[in-house]
Enzyme design. Sequence first.
Site, PDB file in Angstrom:
ATOM      1  CG  LEU A  80       3.493  -1.734  -2.374  1.00 28.31           C
ATOM      2  CD1 LEU A  80       4.237  -2.498  -3.504  1.00 28.31           C
ATOM      3  CD2 LEU A  80       4.409  -0.730  -1.985  1.00 28.31           C
ATOM      4  CG  ASP A  81      -0.912   3.884  -2.899  1.00 29.19           C
ATOM      5  OD1 ASP A  81      -1.309   3.654  -1.715  1.00 29.19           O
ATOM      6  OD2 ASP A  81      -0.292   4.855  -3.335  1.00 29.19           O
ATOM      7  CE  LYS A  82      -7.364  -1.255  -9.013  1.00 28.34           C
ATOM      8  NZ  LYS A  82      -8.876  -1.130  -9.151  1.00 28.34           N
ATOM      9  NE  ARG A 136      -0.988   8.381  -5.746  1.00 27.98           N
ATOM     10  CZ  ARG A 136      -2.085   7.667  -6.040  1.00 27.98           C
ATOM     11  NH1 ARG A 136      -2.110   6.506  -5.350  1.00 27.98           N
ATOM     12  NH2 ARG A 136      -2.992   7.969  -6.973  1.00 27.98           N
ATOM     13  CB  THR A 160       2.324   1.677  -6.083  1.00 29.20           C
ATOM     14  OG1 THR A 160       1.863   3.108  -5.820  1.00 29.20           O
ATOM     15  CG2 THR A 160       4.062   1.818  -5.969  1.00 29.20           C
TER      16      THR A 160
END
Length: 243
Positions: free
Chosen positions: A59-61, A165, A63
């Site tokens: 997961l993105d930082k 995104r 998120t």
Amino acid sequence: MTPDEMLARLLYRDGMMLVVDKPAGLSVHRGPKGGNSLEDYFGVLRFGLPRDPALAHRLDKDTSGCLVLGRHRKALALLGKLFKQGKVGKTYWAIVEGGPAEDEGRIDMPLAELDKNRGWWMKPDPHGKPASSTWKVMGRGQGKDGVGITWLALEPLTGRTHQLRVHCAEMGWPIVGDPIYGSAPRTGGTPLHLHSRSITVPISKNKDAVTVEAPVPEHMRELLTLCGWKGETAVAQVQSEQR
């Protein structure tokens, strides 16, 4: 986080995998420059096994929400195959600026790296890798500034970096708090309003797929409420073994 706080974020556990509720703002793995990461806390999640669990996906930082870990090599190989084949169901909740006119739809928009100097930043590119997402309006409202916002349930049908995104931004309704593809400032702005709400993993051939849900993070609750969210009626808990 303390070890106890990491344990408190455990949503599911069986012999093959764990699902944890990743906090927003914490990278899942150590970057080239070092620094704190979620991996630093995996030692407390061994539960008697000789090795730490490992990431089955990322997961993105910024998120939050459901993150799957494999407990051993065999499990990681199976989970990697399931993710690669698109057999893992993923639903994200997002608050976007403005919003679509329709109530649901699908986005098919290939993506490629913006450039080699931008790390993981992505851009639409007809010659890029295929990327598909579906979206459904869960509610609409107005922010404190009077500007319209929309609560979306998003499902990435492919697993490209920053897919949701970029897709939302290119459709004209960027995710609130996105400093790369949206209008948020690079630092000190509103946190990213993107949450991995639930994940469904067919981990066993002989049992139903495992579905796990992560509670809504504190930073998203205000805008979700403005869009009609009524609060948590039930949140995911450890579903098989005792911690």
